[in-house]
Scaffold this motif. Structure first.
Motif, mmCIF file in Angstrom:
data_model
loop_
_atom_site.group_PDB
_atom_site.id
_atom_site.type_symbol
_atom_site.label_atom_id
_atom_site.label_comp_id
_atom_site.label_asym_id
_atom_site.label_seq_id
_atom_site.Cartn_x
_atom_site.Cartn_y
_atom_site.Cartn_z
ATOM 1 N N LEU A 161 -18.867 5.824 5.161
ATOM 2 C CA LEU A 161 -18.719 6.696 6.326
ATOM 3 C C LEU A 161 -17.249 7.027 6.570
ATOM 4 O O LEU A 161 -16.906 8.162 6.919
ATOM 5 N N PHE A 162 -16.394 6.023 6.396
ATOM 6 C CA PHE A 162 -14.961 6.230 6.591
ATOM 7 C C PHE A 162 -14.454 7.300 5.625
ATOM 8 O O PHE A 162 -13.713 8.203 6.010
ATOM 9 N N LYS A 163 -14.870 7.207 4.371
ATOM 10 C CA LYS A 163 -14.445 8.184 3.374
ATOM 11 C C LYS A 163 -14.944 9.581 3.727
ATOM 12 O O LYS A 163 -14.202 10.572 3.609
ATOM 13 N N ASP A 164 -16.200 9.675 4.175
ATOM 14 C CA ASP A 164 -16.775 10.976 4.513
ATOM 15 C C ASP A 164 -16.093 11.618 5.723
ATOM 16 O O ASP A 164 -15.952 12.844 5.781
ATOM 17 N N LYS A 165 -15.704 10.786 6.689
ATOM 18 C CA LYS A 165 -15.106 11.309 7.919
ATOM 19 C C LYS A 165 -13.626 11.624 7.770
ATOM 20 O O LYS A 165 -13.063 12.351 8.590
ATOM 21 N N CYS A 166 -13.004 11.062 6.736
ATOM 22 C CA CYS A 166 -11.562 11.286 6.547
ATOM 23 C C CYS A 166 -11.349 12.464 5.605
ATOM 24 O O CYS A 166 -11.674 12.397 4.426
ATOM 25 N N LYS A 167 -10.805 13.534 6.160
ATOM 26 C CA LYS A 167 -10.418 14.671 5.348
ATOM 27 C C LYS A 167 -8.926 14.875 5.573
ATOM 28 O O LYS A 167 -8.520 15.517 6.539
ATOM 29 N N PRO A 168 -8.105 14.264 4.712
ATOM 30 C CA PRO A 168 -6.663 14.303 4.905
ATOM 31 C C PRO A 168 -6.119 15.703 5.153
ATOM 32 O O PRO A 168 -6.484 16.652 4.467
ATOM 33 N N ILE A 169 -5.273 15.820 6.163
ATOM 34 C CA ILE A 169 -4.634 17.087 6.506
ATOM 35 C C ILE A 169 -3.317 17.179 5.746
ATOM 36 O O ILE A 169 -2.344 16.525 6.087
ATOM 37 N N ILE A 170 -3.292 17.970 4.686
ATOM 38 C CA ILE A 170 -2.057 18.129 3.924
ATOM 39 C C ILE A 170 -1.710 19.611 3.936
ATOM 40 O O ILE A 170 -2.351 20.432 3.293
ATOM 41 N N THR A 171 -0.731 19.949 4.713
ATOM 42 C CA THR A 171 -0.322 21.347 4.842
ATOM 43 C C THR A 171 1.017 21.547 4.151
ATOM 44 O O THR A 171 1.489 20.699 3.402
ATOM 45 N N ASP A 172 1.629 22.687 4.369
ATOM 46 C CA ASP A 172 2.934 23.054 3.832
ATOM 47 C C ASP A 172 2.893 23.267 2.313
ATOM 48 O O ASP A 172 3.245 24.322 1.817
ATOM 49 N N ILE B 130 -9.670 -3.787 0.700
ATOM 50 C CA ILE B 130 -10.101 -3.021 1.873
ATOM 51 C C ILE B 130 -8.942 -2.187 2.411
ATOM 52 O O ILE B 130 -9.090 -0.987 2.680
ATOM 53 N N PHE B 131 -7.791 -2.808 2.571
ATOM 54 C CA PHE B 131 -6.620 -2.077 3.067
ATOM 55 C C PHE B 131 -6.268 -0.925 2.117
ATOM 56 O O PHE B 131 -5.880 0.157 2.554
ATOM 57 N N GLY B 132 -6.391 -1.187 0.814
ATOM 58 C CA GLY B 132 -6.066 -0.160 -0.173
ATOM 59 C C GLY B 132 -6.976 1.048 -0.067
ATOM 60 O O GLY B 132 -6.517 2.195 -0.139
ATOM 61 N N TYR B 133 -8.282 0.817 0.110
ATOM 62 C CA TYR B 133 -9.211 1.947 0.224
ATOM 63 C C TYR B 133 -9.055 2.687 1.545
ATOM 64 O O TYR B 133 -9.286 3.902 1.612
ATOM 65 N N LEU B 134 -8.664 1.976 2.587
ATOM 66 C CA LEU B 134 -8.402 2.663 3.856
ATOM 67 C C LEU B 134 -7.304 3.710 3.672
ATOM 68 O O LEU B 134 -7.387 4.813 4.221
ATOM 69 N N TYR B 135 -6.284 3.362 2.895
ATOM 70 C CA TYR B 135 -5.204 4.315 2.637
ATOM 71 C C TYR B 135 -5.646 5.402 1.657
ATOM 72 O O TYR B 135 -5.421 6.594 1.880
ATOM 73 N N TYR C 183 0.616 5.295 -12.558
ATOM 74 C CA TYR C 183 0.859 4.715 -13.877
ATOM 75 C C TYR C 183 -0.421 4.431 -14.653
ATOM 76 O O TYR C 183 -0.452 4.532 -15.877
ATOM 77 N N THR C 184 -1.485 4.048 -13.953
ATOM 78 C CA THR C 184 -2.758 3.760 -14.620
ATOM 79 C C THR C 184 -3.626 4.998 -14.742
ATOM 80 O O THR C 184 -4.541 5.039 -15.571
ATOM 81 N N GLY C 185 -3.373 5.999 -13.892
ATOM 82 C CA GLY C 185 -4.198 7.192 -13.889
ATOM 83 C C GLY C 185 -5.551 6.978 -13.246
ATOM 84 O O GLY C 185 -6.446 7.810 -13.371
ATOM 85 N N ASN C 186 -5.718 5.861 -12.551
ATOM 86 C CA ASN C 186 -7.001 5.525 -11.943
ATOM 87 C C ASN C 186 -6.762 4.970 -10.538
ATOM 88 O O ASN C 186 -6.083 3.959 -10.383
ATOM 89 N N ALA C 187 -7.325 5.635 -9.528
ATOM 90 C CA ALA C 187 -7.104 5.231 -8.141
ATOM 91 C C ALA C 187 -7.644 3.833 -7.860
ATOM 92 O O ALA C 187 -7.022 3.042 -7.147
ATOM 93 N N HIS C 188 -8.809 3.500 -8.433
ATOM 94 C CA HIS C 188 -9.414 2.195 -8.176
ATOM 95 C C HIS C 188 -8.603 1.071 -8.810
ATOM 96 O O HIS C 188 -8.445 -0.001 -8.217
ATOM 97 N N LEU C 189 -8.078 1.312 -10.005
ATOM 98 C CA LEU C 189 -7.198 0.321 -10.616
ATOM 99 C C LEU C 189 -5.948 0.119 -9.762
ATOM 100 O O LEU C 189 -5.468 -1.001 -9.589
ATOM 101 N N GLY C 190 -5.431 1.223 -9.240
ATOM 102 C CA GLY C 190 -4.258 1.129 -8.362
ATOM 103 C C GLY C 190 -4.531 0.251 -7.155
ATOM 104 O O GLY C 190 -3.704 -0.594 -6.788
ATOM 105 N N VAL C 191 -5.707 0.423 -6.555
ATOM 106 C CA VAL C 191 -6.084 -0.369 -5.378
ATOM 107 C C VAL C 191 -6.203 -1.848 -5.729
ATOM 108 O O VAL C 191 -5.640 -2.716 -5.049
ATOM 109 N N TRP C 192 -6.925 -2.154 -6.815
ATOM 110 C CA TRP C 192 -7.243 -3.558 -7.099
ATOM 111 C C TRP C 192 -6.114 -4.322 -7.782
ATOM 112 O O TRP C 192 -5.971 -5.524 -7.566
ATOM 113 N N ARG D 53 0.814 -1.205 0.000
ATOM 114 C CA ARG D 53 0.000 0.000 0.000
ATOM 115 C C ARG D 53 0.855 1.267 0.000
ATOM 116 O O ARG D 53 0.523 2.250 -0.659
ATOM 117 N N GLY D 54 1.976 1.258 0.709
ATOM 118 C CA GLY D 54 2.783 2.473 0.817
ATOM 119 C C GLY D 54 3.590 2.795 -0.424
ATOM 120 O O GLY D 54 3.772 3.964 -0.769
#
Length: 319
Positions: free
Chosen positions: A301-312, A236-241, A202-211, A192-193
């Motif tokens: 719900l997980f997706k809705d509650k997660c708002k990644p904090i990306i600063t700098d 599941i692990f991929g979508y969590l990230y 490389y695929t330009g698609n997040a879902h393809l990257g996960v699966w 995942r990392g």
């Protein structure tokens, strides 16, 4: 969104094939070197004669330290190996920043609780996949392939049962460390990392990257009769990230999933619960579908509650 900032030429989209080939070669090279080192250390650490090493590594040894030695080889050669490979690829080859400060900042309590329900739903639905996948019947003209796959499955299952047939609390703790913690941490850092953000780019698609990552993650375990349940877990692990921007979630989820199984096996041996790792019990469709509903609702719900904090900076080079 995954965090993998790099301006290295080898990690660019135009060099995707070279990048993936290098990733595979480095990963298998590190695993081979560390497993070789672990085998060499078995004799001095566990006082097992050199002529017993083959028996130890094939689960045929009667030496009282054999299981601990085997777990040591697995931990150093596989779990720790994945960790080393991930950092070697990211830091040395891709010269990438995985943004661990942001990873930690993006971890929150409410999404963590939702993640637990998500895992519960995933386990309920996965029980059906385990049953279906474990009882796949091949057509007659593929009978030889089916026999090969069944023999391999039986071989790996025998090894798994040997590794988890703990005779003491010390062996249980070693099992949790190796099968739960090191495997969960190492596999998530590499798959995942490192691999998932690469495939996303490389695929330009997040879902393809996960699966695609989940497919590779399941395939490297070389167990066809557990392929689809393991692939679902990888997804599941991929979508969590992907939805959180934090590897902390899939790492914890992976560790919990593996540790839960290890503890159940041990409790079964003590007669506290009924659990046979070798059996694939039939699961009712209503329970499985209920698990799928819990999984999908929790993921939303997980997706809705997660708002990644990306600063700098806006992480222009991240994927």
């Amino acid at each position: 969104m995954e965090i993998y900032k790099t301006r290295s030429a080898i990690a660019s989209k135009s060099n995707w094939l070279l990048s993936l080939v290098v990733t595979v070669l480095v990963s298998f090279g590190v695993l081979a070197l560390l497993q070789g080192l672990a085998v060499l250390l078995v004799h001095p650490i566990f006082n097992i004669p050199l002529d017993e090493l083959v028996a130890v590594l094939t689960s045929q040894s009667a030496n009282p330290n054999a299981r601990m030695a085997f777990l040591f080889v697995q931990g150093l050669g596989a779990g720790f190996g994945f960790i080393v490979a991930a950092f070697l690829i990211a830091k040395v080859i891709d010269k990438a920043d995985m943004g661990f400060k942001h990873q930690i900042a993006n971890f929150k309590f409410i999404p963590f609780i939702i993640m637990l329900f998500l895992l519960f739903g995933g386990m309920m639905f996965n029980a059906l996949l385990i049953d279906l996948n474990g009882n796949v019947q091949f057509p007659a003209f593929l009978s030889e392939l089916e026999k090969v796959l069944r023999d391999k499955e039986d071989e790996l299952m025998a090894l798994t049962k040997y590794l988890t047939d703990f005779d003491s609390t010390a062996e249980l703790m070693m099992g949790i460390l190796v099968i739960g913690v090191l495997a969960g941490l190492g596999e998530e850092l590499l798959f995942r990392g490192v691999l998932q953000p690469k495939l996303h780019q490389y695929t330009g698609n997040a879902h393809l990257g996960v699966w695609i990552t989940a497919f590779i993650f399941s395939a490297i375990h070389f167990q066809f009769y557990g392929f689809f349940p393991r692939m679902l877990l990888g997804g599941i692990f991929g979508y969590l990230y992907l939805y959180s921007g934090s590897l902390v979630y899939p790492i914890i989820a992976h560790i919990l999933n593996n540790t839960f199984t290890v503890v159940l096996v041990y409790l079964n041996k003590l007669g506290k619960v009924e659990f046979d790792i070798e059996q694939t019990d039939t699961v009712s469709w209503p329970i499985a579908l209920g698990g799928l509903i819990i999984l999908l609702i929790s993921l939303r719900l997980f997706k809705d509650k997660c708002k990644p904090i990306i600063t700098d900076e806006k992480l222009e080079q991240s994927v």
